[in-house]
Design an enzyme around this catalytic site. Structure first.
Site, PDB file in Angstrom:
ATOM      1  N   GLY A 197      78.470  15.463  39.071  1.00 60.03           N
ATOM      2  CA  GLY A 197      79.346  14.920  40.105  1.00 60.03           C
ATOM      3  C   GLY A 197      80.788  15.343  39.860  1.00 60.03           C
ATOM      4  O   GLY A 197      81.050  16.286  39.105  1.00 60.03           O
ATOM      5  N   ASN A 210      75.426  10.485  38.991  1.00 58.62           N
ATOM      6  CA  ASN A 210      75.313  10.864  40.397  1.00 58.62           C
ATOM      7  C   ASN A 210      73.845  11.187  40.679  1.00 58.62           C
ATOM      8  O   ASN A 210      73.303  12.140  40.129  1.00 58.62           O
ATOM      9  CB  ASN A 210      76.209  12.083  40.658  1.00 58.62           C
ATOM     10  CG  ASN A 210      76.413  12.345  42.133  1.00 58.62           C
ATOM     11  OD1 ASN A 210      75.466  12.303  42.906  1.00 58.62           O
ATOM     12  ND2 ASN A 210      77.646  12.619  42.517  1.00 58.62           N
ATOM     13  N   GLU A 257      76.104   6.653  43.218  1.00 56.38           N
ATOM     14  CA  GLU A 257      76.695   6.744  41.884  1.00 56.38           C
ATOM     15  C   GLU A 257      76.425   5.449  41.120  1.00 56.38           C
ATOM     16  O   GLU A 257      76.786   4.362  41.580  1.00 56.38           O
ATOM     17  CB  GLU A 257      78.189   7.024  41.983  1.00 56.38           C
ATOM     18  CG  GLU A 257      78.482   8.382  42.640  1.00 56.38           C
ATOM     19  CD  GLU A 257      79.935   8.780  42.544  1.00 56.38           C
ATOM     20  OE1 GLU A 257      80.529   8.578  41.469  1.00 56.38           O
ATOM     21  OE2 GLU A 257      80.481   9.262  43.553  1.00 56.38           O
ATOM     22  N   TYR A 268      72.059  13.891  32.481  1.00 53.72           N
ATOM     23  CA  TYR A 268      71.946  15.040  33.384  1.00 53.72           C
ATOM     24  C   TYR A 268      70.541  15.625  33.359  1.00 53.72           C
ATOM     25  O   TYR A 268      69.941  15.838  32.313  1.00 53.72           O
ATOM     26  CB  TYR A 268      72.960  16.130  33.018  1.00 53.72           C
ATOM     27  CG  TYR A 268      74.378  15.764  33.402  1.00 53.72           C
ATOM     28  CD1 TYR A 268      74.700  15.392  34.702  1.00 53.72           C
ATOM     29  CD2 TYR A 268      75.402  15.768  32.451  1.00 53.72           C
ATOM     30  CE1 TYR A 268      75.986  15.042  35.057  1.00 53.72           C
ATOM     31  CE2 TYR A 268      76.706  15.425  32.796  1.00 53.72           C
ATOM     32  CZ  TYR A 268      76.986  15.062  34.093  1.00 53.72           C
ATOM     33  OH  TYR A 268      78.272  14.713  34.447  1.00 53.72           O
ATOM     34  N   ARG A 281      79.287  -6.017  47.687  1.00 50.45           N
ATOM     35  CA  ARG A 281      80.378  -5.941  48.669  1.00 50.45           C
ATOM     36  C   ARG A 281      80.263  -4.632  49.442  1.00 50.45           C
ATOM     37  O   ARG A 281      79.578  -3.696  49.004  1.00 50.45           O
ATOM     38  CB  ARG A 281      81.744  -6.000  47.966  1.00 50.45           C
ATOM     39  CG  ARG A 281      81.996  -4.845  47.014  1.00 50.45           C
ATOM     40  CD  ARG A 281      83.411  -4.841  46.478  1.00 50.45           C
ATOM     41  NE  ARG A 281      83.622  -3.794  45.483  1.00 50.45           N
ATOM     42  CZ  ARG A 281      83.945  -2.532  45.757  1.00 50.45           C
ATOM     43  NH1 ARG A 281      84.078  -2.139  47.030  1.00 50.45           N
ATOM     44  NH2 ARG A 281      84.127  -1.656  44.787  1.00 50.45           N
ATOM     45  N   PHE A 286      90.808   1.907  48.512  1.00 57.45           N
ATOM     46  CA  PHE A 286      91.880   1.237  47.785  1.00 57.45           C
ATOM     47  C   PHE A 286      93.135   2.113  47.789  1.00 57.45           C
ATOM     48  O   PHE A 286      93.060   3.333  47.958  1.00 57.45           O
ATOM     49  CB  PHE A 286      91.431   0.921  46.363  1.00 57.45           C
ATOM     50  CG  PHE A 286      90.274  -0.052  46.321  1.00 57.45           C
ATOM     51  CD1 PHE A 286      90.501  -1.421  46.347  1.00 57.45           C
ATOM     52  CD2 PHE A 286      88.965   0.409  46.292  1.00 57.45           C
ATOM     53  CE1 PHE A 286      89.437  -2.314  46.334  1.00 57.45           C
ATOM     54  CE2 PHE A 286      87.902  -0.473  46.283  1.00 57.45           C
ATOM     55  CZ  PHE A 286      88.135  -1.844  46.312  1.00 57.45           C
TER      56      PHE A 286
END
Length: 308
Positions: A197, A210, A257, A268, A281, A286
């Site tokens: 990633g 990822n 992720e 990996y 959530r 941000f």
């Protein structure tokens, strides 16, 4: 459980008790039918047999419709059926030619000549044959001619659990993984390979794996942040994960992720399995990485509390 993928390789059994269907998700409604299947096989000293199809019939009959998303890959379906104590699983390749079989041809060629079925256990709404022309009424009318015992799982037995694959898909598309788990009888899960990633997570103290899901039809839950349990070669780990585009760093495509708590080994190339426990959530943008880090700290506390 013996898994067979070709009609010609199916053994001649002494007392096959059979059910058939796509069984996507193997949810609690399916489990009602499968429980009765294995019970009937035990009572008759026979063998429980599940006949299923791959690829999913909708992908063959409506190839232009790309809206279908599956709750389970064929590998996940195999694992779930094995856990339920099924003796034999026949996976029939679903083709346009197969879809043209009449109900008479389907019963004669598949159920009788190949599976040597002694008893057929089906849900009240099960259909088969070209244009779904066959059902319980047809089987009941022809049971004596076929020399076949037929048992229908009553509508009230299925309806009382209030579950369907479409209800579970709807719940997951809203991020309602707790509801989906209740319908499935277990947490919804997906598997994928850990790939390279952007490695931004490690710069703020939250390194992530990822995950790339290989089955393109597998349903990915709604974008957002979740608490989860993750199985790797090293064991099971508590985790939180984000499904989304990483808007804080101007990401443009969806990723999955996963941050494993108290784990710092290289993943990996490894295939891992994510079991979704709770929705934390929605994804948010941000104003800074510092703000994001503060929120991730709160997410971790919340996830650990929910995971116990």
């Amino acid at each position: 459980m013996k898994v067979i993928r070709e009609l010609s390789q199916f053994p001649e059994l002494s007392g096959a008790v059979v059910t058939s269907g796509t069984f996507d998700g193997v949810h609690v409604g399916h489990q009602k039918i499968l429980s009765r299947l294995t019970e009937a096989a035990r009572q008759s000293n026979g063998q429980s047999v599940v006949l299923t199809y791959w690829p999913h019939p909708r992908t063959v009959l409506n190839p232009e419709d790309d809206s279908l998303r599956l709750l389970s890959t064929i590998e996940e379906r195999i694992a779930a059926l094995e856990q339920l104590g099924v003796d034999y699983l026949l996976i029939l390749p679903f083709t346009k030619e197969f879809a043209q079989l009449s109900s008479e041809e389907y019963i004669q060629q598949i159920i009788l000549d190949t599976l040597h079925t002694k008893k057929l256990v089906i849900g009240y709404d099960h259909r088969f044959g070209k244009n779904r022309e066959g059902g319980f009424d047809y089987l009941q009318q022809n049971a004596a001619r076929y020399g076949l015992e037929v048992e229908e799982i009553p509508r009230q037995d299925i309806d009382e659990v209030g579950v369907s694959s479409s209800k579970i898909r709807t719940a997951l598309e809203k991020g309602e993984v707790a509801t989906a788990a209740r319908y499935l009888g277990r947490p919804y899960s997906l598997s994928g390979t850990v790939v390279q990633g952007r490695q931004l997570g490690r710069t703020i103290g939250y390194p992530t794996a990822n995950v790339q899901v290989s089955e393109k039809l597998k349903l990915i839950p709604a974008q957002g942040v979740y608490a989860a349990r993750v199985t790797t070669r090293q064991g099971e780990h508590k985790a939180m994960l984000s499904i989304g585009t990483n808007p804080t760093v101007n990401g443009t495509h969806q990723t999955i992720e996963v941050h494993l708590f108290d784990f710092n080994q290289d993943l990996y190339g490894q295939e891992i399995t994510i079991a979704f426990t709770a929705y934390l959530r929605p994804e948010a943008k941000f104003n800074s990485l510092e703000e994001l880090t503060q929120q991730l700290h709160l997410d971790q506390q919340n996830a650990l509390h929910l995971l116990g």
